[in-house]
Design a protein around this motif. Structure first.
Motif, PDB file in Angstrom:
ATOM      1  N   PHE A 125       0.771  -1.448   0.018  1.00 26.73           N
ATOM      2  CA  PHE A 125      -0.150  -0.269   0.403  1.00 26.73           C
ATOM      3  C   PHE A 125       0.708   1.252  -0.201  1.00 26.73           C
ATOM      4  O   PHE A 125       0.390   2.665  -0.151  1.00 26.73           O
ATOM      5  CB  PHE A 125      -0.577   0.357   1.354  1.00 26.73           C
ATOM      6  N   PHE A 146       1.200   2.576  -3.111  1.00 29.81           N
ATOM      7  CA  PHE A 146      -0.484   2.893  -3.981  1.00 29.81           C
ATOM      8  C   PHE A 146      -0.445   3.909  -4.654  1.00 29.81           C
ATOM      9  O   PHE A 146      -1.348   3.571  -5.541  1.00 29.81           O
ATOM     10  CB  PHE A 146      -1.388   2.234  -2.734  1.00 29.81           C
ATOM     11  N   ARG A 188      -3.026   2.255   3.589  1.00 25.15           N
ATOM     12  CA  ARG A 188      -5.023   1.920   4.321  1.00 25.15           C
ATOM     13  C   ARG A 188      -5.263   1.826   5.492  1.00 25.15           C
ATOM     14  O   ARG A 188      -4.597   2.232   6.822  1.00 25.15           O
ATOM     15  CB  ARG A 188      -4.465   0.246   4.279  1.00 25.15           C
ATOM     16  N   LEU A 206     -11.708   0.352  -1.033  1.00 26.28           N
ATOM     17  CA  LEU A 206     -10.944  -0.456  -0.922  1.00 26.28           C
ATOM     18  C   LEU A 206     -12.400  -1.396   0.269  1.00 26.28           C
ATOM     19  O   LEU A 206     -12.111  -2.663  -0.043  1.00 26.28           O
ATOM     20  CB  LEU A 206     -10.235  -0.326  -0.464  1.00 26.28           C
ATOM     21  N   TYR A 235     -13.599  -4.496  -0.951  1.00 28.77           N
ATOM     22  CA  TYR A 235     -13.377  -5.760   0.204  1.00 28.77           C
ATOM     23  C   TYR A 235     -14.574  -6.812   0.409  1.00 28.77           C
ATOM     24  O   TYR A 235     -14.523  -7.941   1.092  1.00 28.77           O
ATOM     25  CB  TYR A 235     -12.087  -5.387   1.412  1.00 28.77           C
ATOM     26  N   ARG A 240      -7.748 -10.527  -3.217  1.00 31.05           N
ATOM     27  CA  ARG A 240      -7.501  -9.019  -3.184  1.00 31.05           C
ATOM     28  C   ARG A 240      -7.214  -8.019  -4.232  1.00 31.05           C
ATOM     29  O   ARG A 240      -7.736  -7.226  -4.309  1.00 31.05           O
ATOM     30  CB  ARG A 240      -7.198  -8.524  -1.960  1.00 31.05           C
ATOM     31  N   SER A 241      -6.227  -8.544  -5.073  1.00 30.84           N
ATOM     32  CA  SER A 241      -5.438  -7.228  -5.805  1.00 30.84           C
ATOM     33  C   SER A 241      -5.756  -7.851  -6.874  1.00 30.84           C
ATOM     34  O   SER A 241      -6.462  -6.900  -7.920  1.00 30.84           O
ATOM     35  CB  SER A 241      -3.960  -7.876  -5.236  1.00 30.84           C
ATOM     36  N   ASP A 301      -8.745  -4.692  -6.460  1.00 31.59           N
ATOM     37  CA  ASP A 301      -7.523  -3.190  -6.047  1.00 31.59           C
ATOM     38  C   ASP A 301      -7.845  -3.173  -7.435  1.00 31.59           C
ATOM     39  O   ASP A 301      -7.853  -1.621  -7.911  1.00 31.59           O
ATOM     40  CB  ASP A 301      -6.312  -3.934  -6.154  1.00 31.59           C
TER      41      ASP A 301
END
Length: 342
Positions: free
Chosen positions: A173, A176, A192, A205, A209, A251-252, A256
């Protein structure tokens, strides 16, 4: 409609399933699409509204084939199985594994490996099209993730795995902001934060999530696992620990990637958010609806499953990973194979 891991996935609205002889016959709008022998099936997963004949349901119950039903958003609705079903035995295996430090370590380590591999690949892929000033921080972050992956191979206990996962998440992150392009740089991001999110990117995010966690919880319940008993995440009242475990790998590449696509293309802007008196930043109603539509569309995207070696959709990945985890817990696989994009 697709089949994988002895599971028939129904993805088209209005699909009808009948029994002919010892086969399941799949028809859509009166056109026969497939014929699958019952002996080849362990489960049927309906991800769209489908009709199953009473004769087929009876045969599935007698053969120990469970049928799971999900809503249009991926929410788990119900699972139908007869007395011979192995749901109780599978959950007992899950509970034993969660109480076994060695098995817990192996599964948790595999989950974090999948998460870090996918995060690293995401950064390297973004680096190809990034502006010159963004390439160095992305490459450096990917390099640090590679180091954490090497360290994971020597992790001796669960605390070390969790520690490496936390450090890797921070390094990821930190890079990011380098993923933002053009006008999207108006979005501020200083790491984050959550409960509550304090800036628009963190709000996106967190929302993404939350949706992904529910998809994973439904997929786990659909194969007969308890979404609350995990390996990487500690058990807590009200927490779906295993769903959070399964979500880590995705997640990514799922959330993301979607978030950055929406902001970099100016489909969502800082004006689509509101700040409450307590400091929480939330999506406005219209923007929330736009995100939900984009999320559902993203789940239809195609991807090559790294372990199975076949094409699938992102929406099916949690279900396939839940099936693979169930097989690992039963001892049918030596280890749980995480979803790690190569």
């Amino acid at each position: 409609m697709t089949t994988a891991l002895n599971t028939l996935f129904i993805t088209a609205e209005g699909t009808r399933l009948n029994k002919e002889g010892e086969c399941v016959v799949v028809t859509i709008q009166d056109e026969k699409k497939a014929e699958v022998p019952l002996r080849h099936l362990r489960s049927v997963v309906c991800l769209a509204r489908a009709w199953l004949s009473p004769e087929l349901m009876e045969s599935c119950v007698e053969a120990g084939i469970h049928v799971s039903f999900f809503g249009m958003t991926g929410r788990f609705l119900a699972r139908v199985e007869g007395l011979p079903g192995g749901n109780v035995l599978l959950r007992r295996q899950q509970f034993r594994a969660a109480d076994d430090p060695g098995l817990t370590l192996r599964i948790a380590r595999a989950i974090v490996v999948g998460k870090l591999v996918n995060a690293r690949q995401f950064l390297l892929h973004a680096r190809r099209d990034a502006a010159e000033e963004s390439r160095v921080p992305l490459e450096e972050a990917a390099h640090r993730l590679s180091g954490h992956l090497r360290a994971l191979e020597h992790s001796a206990d669960l605390d070390q795995v969790r520690g490496l996962e936390g450090i890797a998440a921070r390094d990821y992150f930190d890079a990011f902001p380098a993923l933002l392009k053009g006008d999207a740089r108006r979005f501020s991001f200083d790491g984050r934060n959550r409960r509550p999110p304090r800036d628009p990117l963190n709000a996106l995010l967190s929302f993404g999530y939350a949706l992904l966690a529910q998809d994973c919880a439904g997929a786990l319940a659909g194969v007969g696992l308890d979404p609350a008993v995990g390996f990487l995440h500690e058990d807590r009242p009200g927490r779906l620990s295993l769903a959070l475990d399964l979500m880590e790998e995705l997640r990514s590449p799922v959330v993301d990637r979607l978030v950055l696509s929406l902001v970099n293309r100016a489909q969502l802007t800082p004006e689509d958010f509101r700040t409450e008196a307590a400091g929480a930043v939330l999506l406005k109603d219209d923007a929330r609806k736009s995100f939900l539509v984009a999320y559902q569309n993203a789940k239809q995207g195609r991807v090559q499953h790294p372990f199975l070696g076949q094409q699938t959709t992102w929406g099916l990945v949690p279900h396939l990973q839940a099936l693979l985890l169930a097989r690992a817990l039963r001892g049918e696989l030596d280890d749980y194979p995480p979803f790690a994009v190569r």
